[in-house]
Design an enzyme around this catalytic site. Structure first.
Site, PDB file in Angstrom:
ATOM      1  CG  ASP A  91      41.075  42.971  35.426  1.00 58.41           C
ATOM      2  OD1 ASP A  91      39.928  43.189  35.870  1.00 58.41           O
ATOM      3  OD2 ASP A  91      41.416  43.220  34.261  1.00 58.41           O
TER       4      ASP A  91
ATOM      5  CG  ASP B 178      36.429  42.246  37.397  1.00 59.24           C
ATOM      6  OD1 ASP B 178      35.325  42.626  36.960  1.00 59.24           O
ATOM      7  OD2 ASP B 178      37.516  42.484  36.822  1.00 59.24           O
TER       8      ASP B 178
ATOM      9  CG  ASP C  37      35.098  41.796  30.979  1.00 62.17           C
ATOM     10  OD1 ASP C  37      35.161  41.376  29.822  1.00 62.17           O
ATOM     11  OD2 ASP C  37      34.019  42.097  31.538  1.00 62.17           O
TER      12      ASP C  37
HETATM   13 MG   LIG Z   1      37.997  43.435  35.108  1.00 61.72          MG
END
Ligand SMILES: [Mg+2]
Length: 258
Positions: free
Chosen positions: A196, A18, A20
Protein backbone atom coordinates in the site's frame (compact mmCIF):
# COMPACT_ATOMS: atom_id res chain seq x y z
CA UNK A 1 -9.58 0.52 -17.01
CA UNK A 2 -10.73 -2.10 -14.55
CA UNK A 3 -10.46 -5.80 -15.18
CA UNK A 4 -10.42 -8.79 -12.93
CA UNK A 5 -7.48 -11.12 -12.89
CA UNK A 6 -8.72 -14.16 -14.74
CA UNK A 7 -7.36 -17.00 -12.68
CA UNK A 8 -5.22 -17.62 -9.62
CA UNK A 9 -4.09 -21.12 -8.77
CA UNK A 10 -2.76 -21.08 -5.20
CA UNK A 11 -0.78 -24.22 -5.95
CA UNK A 12 1.27 -22.28 -8.53
CA UNK A 13 1.51 -18.94 -6.74
CA UNK A 14 3.84 -17.44 -4.16
CA UNK A 15 2.18 -14.85 -1.93
CA UNK A 16 3.78 -11.77 -0.43
CA UNK A 17 1.98 -9.35 1.84
CA UNK A 18 3.00 -6.03 3.26
CA UNK A 19 1.61 -5.70 6.79
CA UNK A 20 0.35 -2.19 7.63
CA UNK A 21 -2.39 -0.96 5.34
CA UNK A 22 -2.75 -4.43 3.78
CA UNK A 23 -3.29 -7.03 6.50
CA UNK A 24 -4.12 -4.47 9.19
CA UNK A 25 -5.77 -1.07 8.89
CA UNK A 26 -3.48 1.85 9.70
CA UNK A 27 -4.19 3.40 13.09
CA UNK A 28 -2.69 6.33 15.01
CA UNK A 29 -0.54 4.19 17.31
CA UNK A 30 1.71 1.82 15.31
CA UNK A 31 1.64 -0.60 18.26
CA UNK A 32 -2.15 -0.50 18.41
CA UNK A 33 -2.87 -2.30 15.13
CA UNK A 34 -4.79 -5.55 15.02
CA UNK A 35 -5.31 -8.27 12.46
CA UNK A 36 -8.86 -9.51 11.95
CA UNK A 37 -9.76 -13.19 12.50
CA UNK A 38 -10.67 -13.40 8.81
CA UNK A 39 -7.20 -12.31 7.74
CA UNK A 40 -5.57 -14.69 10.24
CA UNK A 41 -7.60 -17.60 8.94
CA UNK A 42 -7.01 -16.45 5.38
CA UNK A 43 -3.25 -16.47 5.88
CA UNK A 44 -3.42 -19.93 7.41
CA UNK A 45 -5.53 -21.25 4.52
CA UNK A 46 -3.43 -19.69 1.82
CA UNK A 47 -0.26 -20.98 3.51
CA UNK A 48 -1.67 -24.52 3.29
CA UNK A 49 -2.92 -24.17 -0.25
CA UNK A 50 0.25 -22.57 -1.53
CA UNK A 51 2.49 -25.21 0.01
CA UNK A 52 3.99 -22.72 2.46
CA UNK A 53 4.85 -20.12 -0.19
CA UNK A 54 3.60 -17.13 1.82
CA UNK A 55 5.76 -14.38 3.27
CA UNK A 56 5.23 -11.08 5.03
CA UNK A 57 7.30 -8.20 3.60
CA UNK A 58 7.23 -5.30 6.04
CA UNK A 59 9.06 -2.26 7.28
CA UNK A 60 8.42 -3.47 10.81
CA UNK A 61 10.73 -5.69 12.79
CA UNK A 62 10.01 -9.41 12.58
CA UNK A 63 9.38 -9.55 16.32
CA UNK A 64 6.45 -7.14 15.94
CA UNK A 65 5.00 -8.96 12.96
CA UNK A 66 5.14 -12.22 14.91
CA UNK A 67 3.43 -10.62 17.87
CA UNK A 68 0.57 -9.30 15.73
CA UNK A 69 0.12 -12.58 13.84
CA UNK A 70 0.72 -14.98 16.77
CA UNK A 71 0.54 -17.93 16.84
CA UNK A 72 1.26 -17.79 13.08
CA UNK A 73 4.97 -17.61 12.28
CA UNK A 74 5.35 -17.14 8.56
CA UNK A 75 8.43 -16.63 6.45
CA UNK A 76 8.99 -12.90 6.62
CA UNK A 77 11.24 -9.99 5.81
CA UNK A 78 11.37 -7.16 8.34
CA UNK A 79 12.80 -3.64 8.19
CA UNK A 80 12.36 -3.63 4.39
CA UNK A 81 14.42 -6.80 4.04
CA UNK A 82 17.24 -6.09 6.51
CA UNK A 83 16.10 -9.08 8.56
CA UNK A 84 14.56 -12.26 7.24
CA UNK A 85 13.09 -15.51 8.45
CA UNK A 86 13.57 -18.10 5.75
CA UNK A 87 11.03 -20.81 4.99
CA UNK A 88 13.12 -23.30 7.00
CA UNK A 89 12.81 -21.00 10.02
CA UNK A 90 16.41 -19.80 9.88
CA UNK A 91 16.88 -16.13 10.86
CA UNK A 92 19.22 -13.83 8.92
CA UNK A 93 19.95 -10.16 9.28
CA UNK A 94 22.24 -7.49 7.90
CA UNK A 95 25.03 -6.30 10.16
CA UNK A 96 24.51 -2.66 11.08
CA UNK A 97 27.03 -0.44 12.88
CA UNK A 98 25.68 -0.45 16.45
CA UNK A 99 27.26 2.88 17.38
CA UNK A 100 25.64 4.69 14.45
CA UNK A 101 22.30 3.06 15.17
CA UNK A 102 22.47 4.05 18.84
CA UNK A 103 23.44 7.62 18.04
CA UNK A 104 20.68 7.94 15.44
CA UNK A 105 18.19 6.52 17.93
CA UNK A 106 19.15 9.11 20.53
CA UNK A 107 18.86 11.96 18.04
CA UNK A 108 15.44 10.78 16.90
CA UNK A 109 14.21 10.47 20.48
CA UNK A 110 15.45 13.97 21.25
CA UNK A 111 13.42 15.23 18.28
CA UNK A 112 10.22 13.45 19.27
CA UNK A 113 10.52 14.59 22.88
CA UNK A 114 10.54 18.17 21.58
CA UNK A 115 7.48 17.54 19.37
CA UNK A 116 4.48 16.21 21.22
CA UNK A 117 2.44 13.60 19.38
CA UNK A 118 5.35 12.32 17.32
CA UNK A 119 6.83 8.92 18.04
CA UNK A 120 10.40 7.66 17.77
CA UNK A 121 11.11 4.11 16.73
CA UNK A 122 14.47 2.40 16.82
CA UNK A 123 14.65 -0.85 14.93
CA UNK A 124 17.57 -3.22 14.39
CA UNK A 125 18.51 -1.57 11.11
CA UNK A 126 16.76 1.80 11.01
CA UNK A 127 15.29 4.65 13.01
CA UNK A 128 11.97 6.30 12.32
CA UNK A 129 9.82 9.26 13.27
CA UNK A 130 6.07 8.62 13.16
CA UNK A 131 3.77 11.60 12.94
CA UNK A 132 0.35 10.01 12.44
CA UNK A 133 -1.05 12.13 15.28
CA UNK A 134 0.72 15.26 14.08
CA UNK A 135 0.51 15.47 10.28
CA UNK A 136 1.30 19.18 10.66
CA UNK A 137 4.84 18.18 11.67
CA UNK A 138 5.64 16.31 8.48
CA UNK A 139 7.89 19.01 7.06
CA UNK A 140 9.73 19.42 10.38
CA UNK A 141 10.27 15.67 10.66
CA UNK A 142 11.53 15.43 7.09
CA UNK A 143 13.92 18.30 7.59
CA UNK A 144 15.22 16.87 10.85
CA UNK A 145 15.86 13.49 9.21
CA UNK A 146 17.61 15.07 6.20
CA UNK A 147 19.91 16.89 8.61
CA UNK A 148 20.52 13.66 10.49
CA UNK A 149 21.59 11.84 7.31
CA UNK A 150 23.94 14.70 6.50
CA UNK A 151 25.36 14.60 10.03
CA UNK A 152 25.87 10.83 10.00
CA UNK A 153 27.00 10.66 6.38
CA UNK A 154 25.30 7.31 6.30
CA UNK A 155 21.92 5.76 5.62
CA UNK A 156 19.04 6.29 3.26
CA UNK A 157 15.78 8.14 3.91
CA UNK A 158 12.49 6.54 2.99
CA UNK A 159 9.13 8.17 3.43
CA UNK A 160 5.99 6.21 4.11
CA UNK A 161 2.50 6.98 5.29
CA UNK A 162 2.91 9.37 8.23
CA UNK A 163 6.44 8.17 8.85
CA UNK A 164 9.95 9.09 7.78
CA UNK A 165 12.60 6.46 8.24
CA UNK A 166 16.37 6.35 8.06
CA UNK A 167 17.55 2.94 6.88
CA UNK A 168 21.07 1.66 7.41
CA UNK A 169 20.62 -1.32 5.12
CA UNK A 170 20.52 -0.97 1.33
CA UNK A 171 17.90 -3.65 0.96
CA UNK A 172 14.48 -2.96 -0.47
CA UNK A 173 11.26 -4.90 -0.39
CA UNK A 174 12.04 -5.88 -3.98
CA UNK A 175 15.28 -7.55 -2.83
CA UNK A 176 13.37 -9.31 -0.08
CA UNK A 177 10.83 -10.77 -2.52
CA UNK A 178 13.60 -11.81 -4.91
CA UNK A 179 15.42 -13.49 -2.06
CA UNK A 180 12.39 -15.63 -1.25
CA UNK A 181 11.71 -16.37 -4.93
CA UNK A 182 15.16 -17.94 -5.26
CA UNK A 183 14.39 -20.69 -2.75
CA UNK A 184 11.85 -23.44 -2.10
CA UNK A 185 8.92 -23.44 -1.77
CA UNK A 186 8.71 -20.08 -3.56
CA UNK A 187 10.89 -20.69 -6.60
CA UNK A 188 9.19 -21.48 -9.88
CA UNK A 189 5.91 -19.99 -8.73
CA UNK A 190 4.13 -16.86 -9.87
CA UNK A 191 4.67 -14.08 -7.34
CA UNK A 192 1.67 -12.17 -5.99
CA UNK A 193 2.39 -9.08 -3.89
CA UNK A 194 0.02 -6.80 -1.99
CA UNK A 195 1.32 -3.45 -0.79
CA UNK A 196 0.00 0.00 0.00
CA UNK A 197 2.91 2.35 0.44
CA UNK A 198 5.86 3.94 -1.35
CA UNK A 199 8.36 1.32 -0.17
CA UNK A 200 6.18 -1.38 -1.75
CA UNK A 201 6.81 0.03 -5.23
CA UNK A 202 10.20 -1.76 -5.36
CA UNK A 203 8.30 -4.97 -4.69
CA UNK A 204 5.73 -4.23 -7.41
CA UNK A 205 8.52 -3.67 -9.90
CA UNK A 206 10.20 -7.01 -9.15
CA UNK A 207 6.90 -8.86 -9.23
CA UNK A 208 5.95 -7.24 -12.55
CA UNK A 209 9.32 -8.23 -14.01
CA UNK A 210 8.53 -11.85 -13.10
CA UNK A 211 5.12 -11.68 -14.77
CA UNK A 212 3.56 -11.74 -11.33
CA UNK A 213 0.52 -10.07 -9.89
CA UNK A 214 1.12 -6.75 -8.15
CA UNK A 215 -1.71 -5.27 -6.12
CA UNK A 216 -1.84 -1.76 -4.71
CA UNK A 217 -4.17 -1.34 -1.75
CA UNK A 218 -5.64 2.15 -1.66
CA UNK A 219 -5.31 5.19 -3.87
CA UNK A 220 -2.31 6.88 -5.40
CA UNK A 221 0.16 6.49 -8.22
CA UNK A 222 1.63 3.02 -8.48
CA UNK A 223 3.52 0.55 -10.63
CA UNK A 224 1.14 -2.17 -9.46
CA UNK A 225 -1.07 -3.70 -12.12
CA UNK A 226 -4.09 -4.26 -9.91
CA UNK A 227 -5.79 -2.35 -7.17
CA UNK A 228 -7.97 -2.97 -4.13
CA UNK A 229 -9.64 -0.12 -2.25
CA UNK A 230 -8.70 -0.91 1.33
CA UNK A 231 -7.98 -3.60 3.93
CA UNK A 232 -11.59 -4.76 3.94
CA UNK A 233 -11.28 -5.43 0.22
CA UNK A 234 -8.16 -7.47 1.03
CA UNK A 235 -10.22 -9.36 3.59
CA UNK A 236 -12.86 -10.15 0.95
CA UNK A 237 -10.16 -11.25 -1.47
CA UNK A 238 -8.85 -13.70 1.14
CA UNK A 239 -12.26 -15.26 1.65
CA UNK A 240 -12.75 -15.65 -2.10
CA UNK A 241 -9.36 -17.10 -2.87
CA UNK A 242 -8.79 -19.29 0.15
CA UNK A 243 -12.14 -20.92 0.55
CA UNK A 244 -12.61 -21.82 -3.07
CA UNK A 245 -12.20 -25.57 -3.66
CA UNK A 246 -8.75 -26.52 -4.98
CA UNK A 247 -7.46 -23.10 -4.02
CA UNK A 248 -8.52 -21.58 -7.29
CA UNK A 249 -10.43 -18.39 -7.73
CA UNK A 250 -12.20 -17.84 -11.00
CA UNK A 251 -13.84 -14.70 -9.69
CA UNK A 252 -12.45 -12.22 -7.29
CA UNK A 253 -12.67 -8.52 -6.80
CA UNK A 254 -9.25 -7.42 -7.95
CA UNK A 255 -9.53 -4.47 -10.25
CA UNK A 256 -6.78 -3.57 -12.68
CA UNK A 257 -4.99 -0.37 -11.68
CA UNK A 258 -5.55 2.34 -14.24
MG1 LIG B 1 2.14 -0.75 4.35
Amino acid sequence: MMSEIPHLDCGQAAFFFDFDGVLAPIVDDPLGVSVSPIIRQGLRDIHNRAGGAVAIISGRELAQIDRFLAPLELPAAGIHGAERRRPDGRFEHDEIDAAILKHAGERVMAFTSRHEGTLAETKNASVAVHFRKRPDLEAAAQEFMRDLVAELGHGKLVSGKMVVELKFSDRTKGDAILHFMEADPFSGRRPVFFGDDITDEDGFQIVNSMDGISVKVGSGETRARYRLDDTSAVESWFTTVCRHPRGEASHNNLGRAS
